[in-house]
Design an enzyme around this catalytic site. Structure first.
Site, PDB file in Angstrom:
ATOM      1  N   ASP A 161      -9.932  -4.715  -4.447  1.00 52.40           N
ATOM      2  CA  ASP A 161      -9.005  -3.785  -3.799  1.00 52.40           C
ATOM      3  C   ASP A 161      -9.380  -2.337  -4.085  1.00 52.40           C
ATOM      4  O   ASP A 161      -9.597  -1.963  -5.243  1.00 52.40           O
ATOM      5  CB  ASP A 161      -7.584  -4.062  -4.304  1.00 52.40           C
ATOM      6  CG  ASP A 161      -6.502  -3.525  -3.395  1.00 52.40           C
ATOM      7  OD1 ASP A 161      -6.703  -2.464  -2.787  1.00 52.40           O
ATOM      8  OD2 ASP A 161      -5.457  -4.181  -3.287  1.00 52.40           O
ATOM      9  N   SER A 171       0.815  -1.206   0.000  1.00 50.36           N
ATOM     10  CA  SER A 171       0.000   0.000   0.000  1.00 50.36           C
ATOM     11  C   SER A 171       0.855   1.266   0.000  1.00 50.36           C
ATOM     12  O   SER A 171       1.575   1.527  -0.957  1.00 50.36           O
ATOM     13  CB  SER A 171      -0.971  -0.042   1.184  1.00 50.36           C
ATOM     14  OG  SER A 171      -1.977   0.925   1.077  1.00 50.36           O
ATOM     15  N   HIS A 176      -8.224  -5.219  -0.243  1.00 48.83           N
ATOM     16  CA  HIS A 176      -6.989  -4.499   0.087  1.00 48.83           C
ATOM     17  C   HIS A 176      -6.316  -5.226   1.252  1.00 48.83           C
ATOM     18  O   HIS A 176      -6.424  -4.807   2.408  1.00 48.83           O
ATOM     19  CB  HIS A 176      -7.317  -3.048   0.452  1.00 48.83           C
ATOM     20  CG  HIS A 176      -6.125  -2.149   0.505  1.00 48.83           C
ATOM     21  ND1 HIS A 176      -5.415  -1.802  -0.620  1.00 48.83           N
ATOM     22  CD2 HIS A 176      -5.514  -1.524   1.546  1.00 48.83           C
ATOM     23  CE1 HIS A 176      -4.420  -0.992  -0.283  1.00 48.83           C
ATOM     24  NE2 HIS A 176      -4.452  -0.828   1.032  1.00 48.83           N
TER      25      HIS A 176
END
Length: 224
Positions: free
Chosen positions: A164, A94, A191
């Site tokens: 996601d 991320s 995610h």
């Protein structure tokens, strides 16, 4: 291989160790992993609510409200690598993946004829990448393959979930990387980093990472 590991926003190094445990186990003990924790206090990432103790401390690498913070993070990472490096690979999730990708692009522009700080990269649910030159001038511009083309020429793995929230940004980052050494896998989740409950996804992710490691070793021999 020695991996530098960068977590996402609103988590910490311990959480990232847990998130990647199944993948690291399958990769084998011939690799080492160094987890670097962010220094900016942050609220718990929404996708982790109900899964970690609320009295834990959570961090980010950057203050998302400050462009100066984004730019200084690149310098801080550069200084860290100068002292604690070298590392062979970067494994990042991320926000950590966004920082790693932006950093790699920055270093490739600084010294285009020299080897990059990493031989390869594994980007998990990446939050894209930004123009490092404009960042240092106080402007924020997301890089896209349509406008910017291939900017990262080391072997890369790109992994994100079908559901996601960062799928578009993760896809854009994959397009910024050289297609002949790029591997993409879209898993059934969101995610997140697949773990024990997604054994099939973990096995496929490990296969991809092993391919990237092999390509990274081949690339490294070309510099020797």
């Amino acid at each position: 291989m020695r991996f530098l590991c960068l977590h996402g926003s609103g988590t910490n190094s311990g959480i990232f160790e847990t998130q990647t445990a199944a993948i690291r186990y399958e990769l084998g003990d011939q690799h080492t992993f160094e987890f670097v924790e962010g220094t900016i206090p942050a609220r718990l990432a929404p996708e982790l609510e109900g899964t970690v103790p609320l009295n834990d401390k959570f961090f980010s690498y950057i203050d998302t409200m400050s462009i100066d913070s984004c730019a200084s993070t690149l310098v801080n990472l550069d200084n860290y690598l100068a002292v604690e490096g070298p590392f062979d690979m970067v494994l990042a999730f991320s926000q950590g993946a966004m920082i790693a990708a932006t950093y790699i692009i920055w270093k490739s522009r600084q010294s285009p004829d020299l080897p990059l700080p990493f031989k390869g990269a594994v980007f998990l649910s990446a939050s894209g990448a930004y123009d490092p030159d404009l960042l240092r001038k106080g402007f924020l511009r997301a890089l896209t393959p349509r406008v910017d083309g291939n900017l990262i020429r080391i072997p890369t793995a790109h992994i994100w979930g079908r559901g996601d929230i960062s799928s578009r940004k993760a896809s854009d980052l994959s397009g910024l990387c050289a297609s002949d050494t790029r591997h993409i896998y879209i898993h059934p989740g969101g995610h997140e980093i697949p773990g024990a409950r997604m054994n099939g996804a973990v096995r496929y992710i490990v296969q991809i990472i092993r391919r990237v490691i092999s390509l990274a070793n081949d690339t490294d021999s070309c510099w020797a």
